[in-house]
Design an enzyme around this catalytic site. Structure first.
Site, PDB file in Angstrom:
ATOM      1  CD  GLU A   1      -4.634   4.659 -16.632  1.00  0.00           C
ATOM      2  OE1 GLU A   1      -3.772   4.477 -17.314  1.00  0.00           O
ATOM      3  OE2 GLU A   1      -5.019   5.752 -15.876  1.00  0.00           O
TER       4      GLU A   1
ATOM      5  CB  THR B   1      -8.453   1.553 -31.728  1.00  0.00           C
ATOM      6  OG1 THR B   1      -8.360   1.093 -30.632  1.00  0.00           O
ATOM      7  CG2 THR B   1      -8.442   2.995 -32.066  1.00  0.00           C
TER       8      THR B   1
END
Length: 877
Positions: free
Chosen positions: A364, A468
Site C-alpha cells: 500500500e 472507478t
C-alpha cells in the site's frame, strides 16, 4: 465535439510484439479466473450473506456493530449486502446469467436502504449506487436480448433512485461539496443523524460523483442528481491553485479552503482526475476534457518524475511533499492509456510491477529508501486495471504474463478455504480477516478481460465505460437528454490553449514502429528497482500500528524502543512521542518508527479536526438546585449535546471497576444512571462502550492526575480509538481532578446526586421547577475510600486531544440570580426541616485536605473567585 473514445481505438490496435500467448493458454487462465471468482463469491453467499462483507479467515459475515470497529473503513458498510450489489455486473461479464438473475431477485427482496446507519457518501456512491446502476445496465442488456430477465421492470433503477435521494442531503452545503458521511435514514441534520458536524472532505470524495449521478439522472430523466455532481466539480475546479493548476488532498466543504495542500495522483485525489476524463467519454461534454487536460499537463510537469509519481505542494509545486508513493496511484497508467500517453504509462506500470514481483503483491505504501520498498497490503485492483489497459494498447504479451503472475500470487498467498484474505504485511505474509467487496467487483473483471477473446464476453465492452469501481455504464447515455438546470461553466479561452492538447487519440502503430520499443522502456526501470528495492529480509514480527498502541502496554513500549521511539509523560497526563532513527535496532525498525510516527500524527490530526466547545455538568439535586456548574471537556463521539434541547439528566454512580476498562460488575447500579469513571488504562471509547453495555445513560471521566484543574490547563476533547465510534450513543464528558472531586464529595455526602449533562448551564429556576418531577433511584453503591484515591497511570497516546485555548473557562460557575447573589435565599427555606437540622448538627471535618473537604467548603473556595467569573457571564458557560 463528439466524444473521443481513446479506449476504442486502442482496442482496435492489436498486434503482436514477440511470441503471443496461445489461445489455449489464455483459455486456461480465463477458466482459472472464473474458478477463483466462484471460490470467493460462493463463500460469501454461503458464509456471509446477507452481511456486507465476508471475513474469510473465520468464515463468517462482517456485520457493522457486531465486529470490532475498524474506523473509517467501516463507513463503507451500511447493512445493505454490499458485496452482492457490488458483484452484480461481474456475474454477467463472467457469463453467469442464471446466478445474476438470482442475485437480482435477492437484492430486490432482501436489501433495505433505509437503515439507521452512518455511511461514507463516496463509498456508497461508487459501490452501491454504481453497483445498482451497473446491474440495471446488464439487466436491460439481457432483457433486450430476449432470453433472460424478461420479468425485469427497472426495479434496480428504482432502488438506485431511492439511494440517490438519500445521498442528496449531503450536498446541502454552501459550496455544493458533499458532507463525507450521511445517515441513510435521517440525513445529516438533527441529533439522531450522528453526523453532519464534519468540515473536511477529500478531493476524490467530492469529485468522484459525476458518473453515477449523471447516469442516474439520464436513466430516470431527473436532472437533480447530475446538477449536484456538476456543482461539486465546478467548485473544485474554481478552488484549484491557479499557478500550478493542481488541487490539494483535503478541502473544507464550507469555506473551500485547502486543509491539506499536498497534491498527487494517489489516495485522496486519484479518482477525481479519473472521473474528469471518463465523464467526457460518457457524457460527451468538452468541458470535462478541457479541465482534465489542464490538470494533466501540470501533473506531468510537477508530479511525474518517471517512473515515479511523487506528491508536491500546490503552492510550491517544485517542492516534494513526500518521498513515498501509495498503491492507489497504480490506476494512473491505465488512465494515461485512455488519454493516449503510452510511454509514461509503460514506465510507471513497470516500476509498480517490479515492486509487485519482489513482494508478491503491491504494498500500500512504496518507500524508496536504501532498505527497500516495504509496508502493508490490501488486495487492491488498481494495478490489474492498468495492466489490462496496457495489453490492448501495446499488444505486448508481456502484460499477459504479468496477469498470470498476479493470478499465481493470489492463489499462492491470498487464497484461504473461505475466500481470499488481505494481508497485514507483505514482509511476513500474515493475513487479515477481510475480503473487500471491490475484490469481486473489480479484480475478476480486469483479469477475465485480460485473457478473454471477443466471443467469450456476452456484450461489447467498447459500448461501456468503467467507473472507478469497474461498474459498467453504457456510452449510449451520452445521447440521452441532458436536462441539467445548471449552466455549463465553460473553461475560459485564456485558461485553455488548444495547441497543447490532442483532441484525437494517437495511433499506437505510429507510436511503436519497433516491436521492441516497449521492452526498451522497461529495462532501465527494472534495473533501477533492483538497485533501490532489494528483496527484504524476513521480518520477525509485524510492526506496531498507531491505532493499536497503548502507552501502558509493556510489549508496545518495547516495540517503540526497538523503533527508536521514546515516550515522555507530561505533567498534564498526556504523552509525547519522539523518534531518533539512530537509536533503532535496525534500518527496517527505523522505517517502522517513521511510519508509526506518521500514523500517529495522522491519527492526532483526525482527532483535532473538530474543535468542540466545552460542555456543562450541572448539579441539579438537593441542596444545589443547579447552582453548581462544572466545566467539562467534550468527546468526539457519542451523543452531541449541542444538538439536544434537553440534555441528559440522571443520578450518578461510580462504575466498578472504576477505570471502566472491562465489563462493569455493578451493572445493576449503573443501569439508567450516569457512570463515574477514572481516566487511564484504556481508551475513552472503550470506557464508553463498557458503561453503555451496562445500561448507563451517560458517563463522566474524572482525571487521575491529582491537582489538575481547568483553571490551569486547557480543556481537551476526548478522541476515539482510531476506529468507528458510531456504536457509542451515550454522552461522555471529562472533568479534571479538582472539578471531579467536587462531584465525588457531593456523592459521598448526599449519596444521591443528580446532574444534567448539556452544552450549557440551564437557568436555575428551571432546574428548581423540575425537582418535583425528579425520581429517586432504588439504591446506590457508596464510594469507597480506595476508589477516591487516585494514582498516576500511563495514558494511551491517542486518547486525548489538547487544543490550545486563549481563554480557559472557569472550572465551576456559580449561577447568579438577581443582584448577582451566589446563593438563592429561598433555597434554604425550600429544604425540609429535618434536613436543615441534621446539617446544623453535623460535626466539622478534622482533615482539611482538599480530597476530604465538605461540599460547602469546596463551594466556599469557589465563591471567592466569583468576581473573576463576572467577566465570563456572557459566555456559554
Amino acid at each position: 465535439m463528439p466524444p473521443v473514445l481513446c479506449l476504442l481505438m486502442l482496442f482496435g490496435a492489436l498486434w503482436s510484439y514477440g511470441e503471443a500467448m496461445s489461445r489455449e493458454e489464455k483459455q486456461k487462465f480465463r477458466n482459472q479466473v472464473v474458478e477463483m471468482f466462484d471460490h470467493a463469491y460462493q463463500n460469501y453467499m454461503d458464509h456471509a450473506y446477507p452481511a456486507d462483507e465476508l471475513m474469510p479467515l473465520t468464515c463468517r459475515g462482517r456485520v457493522r456493530g457486531l465486529e470490532p470497529s475498524r474506523g473509517d473503513v467501516d463507513d463503507a458498510l451500511g447493512k445493505f449486502s454490499l458485496t452482492l450489489i457490488d458483484t452484480l455486473d461481474t456475474l454477467v461479464l463472467l457469463n453467469k446469467t442464471t446466478e445474476f438473475e438470482a442475485a437480482v431477485r435477492r437484492v430486490l427482496s432482501d436489501v433495505r436502504l433505509d437503515n439507521d446507519i452512518v455511511v461514507s457518501v463516496f463509498e456508497t456512491n461508487i459501490r452501491v449506487l454504481g453497483g445498482l446502476l451497473g446491474g440495471h445496465s446488464m439487466a436491460m442488456m439481457l432483457k433486450d436480448g430476449g432470453q433472460h430477465m424478461q420479468w425485469y421492470q427497472d426495479e434496480l433503477l428504482h432502488m438506485a433512485k431511492d439511494l440517490g435521494l438519500r445521498l442528496l442531503p449531503a450536498f446541502n452545503t454552501s459550496s455544493g461539496l458533499p458532507y463525507p458521511r450521511i445517515n441513510l435514514k435521517h440525513g445529516v441534520r438533527g441529533p439522531e443523524t450522528r453526523t453532519g458536524t464534519e468540515t473536511d472532505t477529500c478531493t476524490a470524495c467530492a469529485g468522484t460523483i459525476i458518473l453515477e449521478f449523471a447516469a442516474l439522472s439520464r436513466f430516470t430523466g431527473d436532472p437533480v442528481f447530475e446538477d449536484h455532481a456538476r456543482r461539486a466539480l465546478d467548485f473544485l475546479w474554481e478552488k484549484r491553485q491557479r499557478n500550478s493548476n493542481l488541487v490539494g488532498t483535503t478541502i473544507n466543504i464550507h469555506s473551500g479552503e485547502w486543509v491539506r495542500r499536498d497534491s498527487g495522483v494517489g489516495a485522496g485525489i486519484d479518482s477525481y482526475y479519473e472521473y474528469l476524463l471518463k465523464a467526457y467519454i460518457l457524457l460527451g461534454d468538452d468541458l470535462f476534457l478541457q479541465r482534465f487536460n489542464i490538470h494533466y499537463a501540470s501533473i506531468m510537469k510537477y508530479i511525474s518524475q518517471p517512473p515515479l509519481l511523487l506528491d508536491v505542494h500546490i503552492h510550491k509545486p517544485l517542492l516534494p511533499a513526500r518521498t513515498w508513493m501509495d498503491s492507489l496511484l497504480a490506476f494512473f497508467p491505465g488512465l494515461q492509456v485512455l488519454k493516449g500517453d503510452i510511454r509514461p504509462a509503460i514506465e510507471t506500470h513497470e516500476m509498480l510491477y517490479q515492486v509487485t514481483k519482489k513482494h508478491n503483491f503491491l504494498p500500500e505504501v512504496i518507500c524508496f529508501t536504501p532498505s527497500g520498498a516495504v509496508c502493508w497490503f490490501r488486495i487492491l485492483p488498481q494495478m490489474k486495471e492498468s495492466n489490462y489497459h496496457l495489453w490492448p494498447a501495446t499488444g505486448d504479451p508481456y502484460y499477459l504474463e504479468a496477469g498470470r503472475t498476479i493470478l499465481d500470487n493470489l492463489n499462492r498467498f491470498a487464497r484461504v478455504p473461505c475466500g481470499f484474505a488481505a494481508m497485514k504485511d507483505v514482509r511476513t505474509g500474515s493475513h487479515e480477516d477481510r475480503m473487500d467487496s471491490f475484490f469481486l467487483a473489480e479484480m475478476f473483471k480486469y483479469l477475465f478481460l485480460l485473457f478473454a477473446e471477443a466471443e467469450d464476453i456476452p456484450f461489447d465492452v467498447e459500448d461501456y465505460v468503467f467507473t472507478t469501481e469497474a461498474h459498467l455504464l453504457p456510452l449510449s447515455l451520452s445521447t440521452a437528454p441532458n436536462t441539467s438546470s445548471i449552466p455549463s461553466n465553460k473553461t475560459s479561452d485564456e485558461e485553455l490553449d488548444d495547441s497543447n492538447f490532442d483532441w484525437t487519440c494517437p495511433n499506437t502503430r505510429l507510436l511503436f514502429p519497433d516491436p521492441a520499443f516497449p521492452r526498451s522502456l522497461r529495462e532501465p526501470i527494472r534495473s533501477a528497482v533492483d538497485k533501490s528495492c532489494p528483496r527484504p529480509a524476513p521480518y520477525s514480527r509485524p510492526p506496531l500500528r498507531a491505532q493499536d498502541f497503548m502507552a501502558n502496554n509493556p510489549e508496545h513500549l518495547e516495540l517503540l524502543r526497538r523503533m527508536g521511539v521514546s515516550l515522555i509523560h507530561l505533567k498534564d497526563g498526556r504523552v509525547q512521542l519522539v523518534q531518533h532513527a539512530t537509536q533503532a535496532v535496525s534500518a527496517v525498525a527505523a522505517e517502522d518508527g517513521v511510519r508509526f510516527m506518521q500514523e500517529m500524527m495522522e491519527l492526532s490530526s483526525q482527532q483535532q479536526k473538530e474543535q468542540l466547545p466545552p460542555r456543562a455538568i450541572q448539579i441539579v439535586s438537593h441542596p444545589f438546585f443547579g447552582r453548581v456548574v462544572l466545566t467539562a471537556g467534550p468527546a468526539q463521539f457519542g451523543t452531541d449535546l449541542s444538538k439536544s434541547t434537553t440534555g441528559v439528566r440522571g443520578f450518578v454512580t461510580v462504575a466498578e471497576p472504576y477505570s471502566g476498562c472491562s465489563e462493569i460488575t455493578n451493572a445493576e447500579y449503573v443501569q439508567g444512571h450516569i457512570a463515574l469513571l477514572q481516566r487511564g488504562q484504556c481508551m475513552f471509547a472503550e470506557k464508553a462502550r463498557n458503561i453503555q453495555r451496562a445500561g448507563a445513560i451517560g458517563g463522566i471521566v474524572i482525571d487521575d492526575n491529582e491537582g489538575s484543574s481547568s483553571d490551569t490547563a486547557p480543556l481537551f476533547q476526548m478522541a476515539g480509538d482510531g476506529r468507528s465510534t458510531d456504536d457509542i450513543t451515550l454522552p461522555l464528558l471529562f472533568l479534571f481532578h479538582k472539578e471531579g472531586n467536587i462531584l465525588l464529595e457531593a456523592l459521598k455526602e448526599y449519596r444521591e446526586v443528580e446532574v444534567l449533562l448539556s452544552d450549557k448551564a440551564r437557568d436555575r429556576e428551571e432546574e428548581e421547577d423540575c425537582q418535583t418531577e425528579a425520581t429517586t433511584p432504588t439504591s446506590f453503591e457508596p464510594v469507597s475510600q480506595s476508589q477516591m484515591n487516585t494514582e498516576e497511570l500511563d495514558q494511551s497516546a491517542p486518547e486525548e486531544v489538547s487544543p490550545a485555548q486563549e481563554e480557559v473557562s472557569p472550572a465551576v460557575e456559580v449561577i447568579k440570580e438577581e443582584e448577582e447573589k451566589a446563593v438563592d435565599p429561598q433555597a434554604e427555606t425550600a429544604q425540609p426541616k429535618e434536613e436543615r437540622d441534621s446539617e446544623k448538627m453535623e460535626e466539622p471535618r478534622g482533615d482539611t485536605d482538599s480530597s476530604s473537604q465538605s461540599v460547602d467548603e469546596l463551594l466556599a473556595d469557589w465563591r471567592e473567585d466569583l468576581e473573576a467569573f463576572k467577566q465570563m457571564e456572557k459566555d456559554e458557560l
